[in-house]
Design a protein around this motif. Sequence first.
Motif, PDB file in Angstrom:
ATOM      1  N   GLU A  44      12.822   0.039  -0.334  1.00  0.00           N
ATOM      2  CA  GLU A  44      13.100  -0.793   0.836  1.00  0.00           C
ATOM      3  C   GLU A  44      11.803  -1.346   1.438  1.00  0.00           C
ATOM      4  O   GLU A  44      11.731  -2.518   1.815  1.00  0.00           O
ATOM      5  N   PHE A  45      10.779  -0.517   1.517  1.00  0.00           N
ATOM      6  CA  PHE A  45       9.488  -0.937   2.054  1.00  0.00           C
ATOM      7  C   PHE A  45       8.901  -2.078   1.228  1.00  0.00           C
ATOM      8  O   PHE A  45       8.448  -3.091   1.768  1.00  0.00           O
ATOM      9  N   GLU A  46       8.920  -1.920  -0.085  1.00  0.00           N
ATOM     10  CA  GLU A  46       8.355  -2.962  -0.957  1.00  0.00           C
ATOM     11  C   GLU A  46       9.165  -4.249  -0.916  1.00  0.00           C
ATOM     12  O   GLU A  46       8.599  -5.335  -1.033  1.00  0.00           O
ATOM     13  N   GLU A  47      10.478  -4.141  -0.747  1.00  0.00           N
ATOM     14  CA  GLU A  47      11.307  -5.346  -0.629  1.00  0.00           C
ATOM     15  C   GLU A  47      11.076  -6.039   0.714  1.00  0.00           C
ATOM     16  O   GLU A  47      11.057  -7.272   0.790  1.00  0.00           O
ATOM     17  N   SER A  48      10.894  -5.251   1.768  1.00  0.00           N
ATOM     18  CA  SER A  48      10.677  -5.813   3.101  1.00  0.00           C
ATOM     19  C   SER A  48       9.256  -6.346   3.297  1.00  0.00           C
ATOM     20  O   SER A  48       9.042  -7.272   4.074  1.00  0.00           O
ATOM     21  N   PHE A  49       8.309  -5.735   2.590  1.00  0.00           N
ATOM     22  CA  PHE A  49       6.898  -6.107   2.728  1.00  0.00           C
ATOM     23  C   PHE A  49       6.285  -6.277   1.338  1.00  0.00           C
ATOM     24  O   PHE A  49       5.536  -5.422   0.864  1.00  0.00           O
ATOM     25  N   PRO A  50       6.590  -7.383   0.667  1.00  0.00           N
ATOM     26  CA  PRO A  50       6.129  -7.566  -0.713  1.00  0.00           C
ATOM     27  C   PRO A  50       4.604  -7.544  -0.868  1.00  0.00           C
ATOM     28  O   PRO A  50       4.097  -7.242  -1.946  1.00  0.00           O
ATOM     29  N   GLU A  51       3.884  -7.810   0.199  1.00  0.00           N
ATOM     30  CA  GLU A  51       2.426  -7.768   0.119  1.00  0.00           C
ATOM     31  C   GLU A  51       1.907  -6.342  -0.134  1.00  0.00           C
ATOM     32  O   GLU A  51       0.768  -6.158  -0.553  1.00  0.00           O
ATOM     33  N   TYR A  52       2.756  -5.346   0.104  1.00  0.00           N
ATOM     34  CA  TYR A  52       2.374  -3.944  -0.140  1.00  0.00           C
ATOM     35  C   TYR A  52       2.995  -3.379  -1.411  1.00  0.00           C
ATOM     36  O   TYR A  52       2.895  -2.179  -1.678  1.00  0.00           O
ATOM     37  N   GLN A 106       2.069   2.061   9.299  1.00  0.00           N
ATOM     38  CA  GLN A 106       3.001   2.085  10.428  1.00  0.00           C
ATOM     39  C   GLN A 106       4.379   1.578  10.022  1.00  0.00           C
ATOM     40  O   GLN A 106       5.404   2.173  10.385  1.00  0.00           O
ATOM     41  N   GLU A 107       4.412   0.496   9.262  1.00  0.00           N
ATOM     42  CA  GLU A 107       5.703  -0.054   8.824  1.00  0.00           C
ATOM     43  C   GLU A 107       6.415   0.907   7.859  1.00  0.00           C
ATOM     44  O   GLU A 107       7.617   1.118   7.952  1.00  0.00           O
ATOM     45  N   PHE A 108       5.656   1.489   6.947  1.00  0.00           N
ATOM     46  CA  PHE A 108       6.233   2.440   5.992  1.00  0.00           C
ATOM     47  C   PHE A 108       6.757   3.676   6.734  1.00  0.00           C
ATOM     48  O   PHE A 108       7.835   4.184   6.439  1.00  0.00           O
ATOM     49  N   SER A 109       6.005   4.131   7.725  1.00  0.00           N
ATOM     50  CA  SER A 109       6.417   5.279   8.525  1.00  0.00           C
ATOM     51  C   SER A 109       7.762   5.008   9.217  1.00  0.00           C
ATOM     52  O   SER A 109       8.639   5.871   9.241  1.00  0.00           O
ATOM     53  N   LYS A 110       7.938   3.817   9.755  1.00  0.00           N
ATOM     54  CA  LYS A 110       9.205   3.458  10.415  1.00  0.00           C
ATOM     55  C   LYS A 110      10.372   3.524   9.431  1.00  0.00           C
ATOM     56  O   LYS A 110      11.454   4.000   9.770  1.00  0.00           O
ATOM     57  N   ILE A 111      10.154   3.020   8.231  1.00  0.00           N
ATOM     58  CA  ILE A 111      11.219   3.024   7.223  1.00  0.00           C
ATOM     59  C   ILE A 111      11.550   4.454   6.805  1.00  0.00           C
ATOM     60  O   ILE A 111      12.725   4.818   6.682  1.00  0.00           O
ATOM     61  N   LEU A 112      10.539   5.282   6.605  1.00  0.00           N
ATOM     62  CA  LEU A 112      10.788   6.683   6.249  1.00  0.00           C
ATOM     63  C   LEU A 112      11.604   7.372   7.338  1.00  0.00           C
ATOM     64  O   LEU A 112      12.573   8.087   7.045  1.00  0.00           O
ATOM     65  N   GLN A 113      11.231   7.149   8.584  1.00  0.00           N
ATOM     66  CA  GLN A 113      11.952   7.777   9.694  1.00  0.00           C
ATOM     67  C   GLN A 113      13.385   7.252   9.794  1.00  0.00           C
ATOM     68  O   GLN A 113      14.299   8.005  10.136  1.00  0.00           O
TER      69      GLN A 113
END
Length: 172
Positions: free
Chosen positions: A33-41, A135-142
């Motif tokens: 989900e993180f990689e789909e939401s933030f392709p730059e990462y 920070q963005e990845f942390s939000k998704i994990l939570q």
Amino acid sequence: MKKLLIFHIIFLFSIFPIFSQKANPVVYNAIKEFEESFPEYSGKVYMTGGNGERTWEKQMEFILSRPGKYPNIQNRFSKCFGKKLPAAPSEMTAEMLSWWEREIMAQAGKPNGFAHVGGKAQDVSVRNLDLSGKQEFSKILQAHNLGIIYEIPPDSYYVSIDRATVFHCYLH
């Protein structure tokens, strides 16, 4: 009587997944989900340590290789056997190894115990992320109902998110 028995069987099978849930697939989905939401990462975070489920033997090696980092279990060992910890598992008797297995398995899967042993935790490398990415990845994990301990391996825990190179993700 039969209806009650059938109800109990259905109930047990319906709640069993709650008790057997592992962190690895939840973390995998969060990374996706993180990689789909933030392709730059994309490709900048990855799970470490295999499937996240450690054997008791591997956990014992972690404990033995980090003197002072697990004081409770290390002190119980010393008290039980009247000696300081040996440097290697090869120096232990069968009785000592049996003690380690029993003690570690009693705490397996518990966030304040040995979460990796029960598969209830998965480490994720975040060393390639900047602060915003962490920070963005942390939000998704939570959002996936995962707790996070920010770490710098091998022995710095509960560091600030900006310093962390690993997120220790565990099921609540």
